[in-house]
Scaffold this active site. Structure first.
Site, mmCIF file in Angstrom:
data_model
loop_
_atom_site.group_PDB
_atom_site.id
_atom_site.type_symbol
_atom_site.label_atom_id
_atom_site.label_comp_id
_atom_site.label_asym_id
_atom_site.label_seq_id
_atom_site.Cartn_x
_atom_site.Cartn_y
_atom_site.Cartn_z
ATOM 1 C CB THR A 56 -0.941 0.000 1.214
ATOM 2 O OG1 THR A 56 -1.640 -1.247 1.263
ATOM 3 C CG2 THR A 56 -1.967 1.112 1.139
ATOM 4 C CE1 TYR A 143 1.470 -10.785 1.200
ATOM 5 C CE2 TYR A 143 2.578 -8.734 0.655
ATOM 6 C CZ TYR A 143 1.427 -9.472 0.755
ATOM 7 O OH TYR A 143 0.214 -8.906 0.426
ATOM 8 C CE LYS A 168 0.380 -8.769 4.364
ATOM 9 N NZ LYS A 168 0.741 -7.381 4.015
#
Length: 313
Positions: A56, A143, A168
């Site tokens: 983001t 991730y 994640k």
């Protein structure tokens, strides 16, 4: 910070995980003052952690010196109240460089994103993340998404690696996640953190919560922290009625709106922050700004979300 303190601070999350957008000025250059305000407001609103310069936050668009400056500002704005985790990515050499920049800037941990472009085998992926973990004393969260998808056996090896503290998941394969959780639980002593990293994670968090995954990223928190916190409280309390109202009345329509454009997982969120009165600038290429009609619909949706909170009150 060693892996244990970061894991301890995140194990029982007091709120959503905050992934701030990166603020740019009118000419497109970094605006550290606005970024500082954005991070500070998120921490004061109740974020459990700050994940700076990640997806983001347009990690892909930041120069190394901009990245280090942003992480440093985030650390200053957080003031030790919550941990600050910084993104790291690209090929192994660059990921190591970003990891060291994050350490120099005072970060408490790293989110190691998928390597750039290549589809590597499990052996290569394991080596890549181990080199990132060995580069600094910062604990690393790996991730999983896109070209970095792991077998349960590989995640066990990651969990056995000094410095790697969590996974994640941005893939959304719950069957694979259950196998991973079971394999690590039976094969590695101690706690290993798991995060739901799917876009608008609130939409899927009930399913992840059933697997024992209590941590999740919240892009909505960037522009509507009141709504994100209400969801988190309902989830923690097991208030299924409140969750259904928020999912049906706000999150589902938001996901539908987000799907109207490529890159809206970032650009629409950034538009939402601007709607709340903080001028964080536009996204950098290759992302593009959302259509005016979609921004108008987002404004209406935010109003609807707040109306739901008033009904619950």
């Amino acid at each position: 910070m060693t892996p244990a303190p970061l894991a301890a601070r995140l194990r029982e999350p007091s709120g959503p995980l905050f992934f701030p957008v990166t603020a740019y000025g009118p000419g497109g250059s970094l605006d550290p003052d606005v970024y500082r305000t954005h991070v500070r407001q998120g921490v004061e609103a109740g974020a459990a952690a700050v994940f700076a310069c990640c997806g983001t936050g347009e990690f892909h668009a930041l120069l190394p010196e901009e990245f280090e400056a942003c992480v440093r500002v985030a650390v200053e704005a957080a003031g030790g109240r919550v941990p600050v985790v910084a993104g790291a990515g690209y090929g192994t050499a660059l990921a190591v460089r970003y990891a060291r920049l994050a350490a120099d800037a005072g970060a408490d941990g790293l989110l190691a994103m998928p390597p750039y472009l290549v589809h590597a085998g499990q052996e290569g992926l394991l080596r890549h993340y181990r080199e990132i973990a060995a580069a600094t004393a910062l604990p690393v969260i790996v991730y999983q998404r896109d070209n970095a998808v792991f077998t349960p056996r590989t995640v066990v090896e990651l969990a056995r690696t000094d410095g790697i503290t969590g996974l994640k998941d941005g893939l959304g394969d719950l069957g694979l996640m259950q196998r991973i959780v079971s394999a690590v639980r039976t094969g590695v002593p101690g706690d290993f953190l798991y995060f739901n990293g799917l876009p608008t994670a609130e939409q899927t968090q009930l399913a992840y919560h059933a697997l024992g995954v209590t941590l999740y990223s919240s892009a909505v928190f960037c522009f509507a922290p009141e709504i994100a916190l209400a969801y988190h409280r309902a989830l923690t309390a097991g208030d299924r009625a409140a969750l259904r109202r928020l999912l049906d009345g706000f999150y589902h329509p938001f996901v539908e709106l987000r799907s109207q454009g490529h890159g809206y997982a970032v650009s629409l969120v950034k538009a939402g922050v601007r709607l709340r009165g903080l001028d964080v600038g536009e996204v950098r290429p290759p992302l593009h700004e959302p259509a005016e009609e979609h921004v108008r619909q987002l404004a209406q949706l935010i109003e609807r979300g707040h109306a739901l909170l008033e009904e619950d009150a």
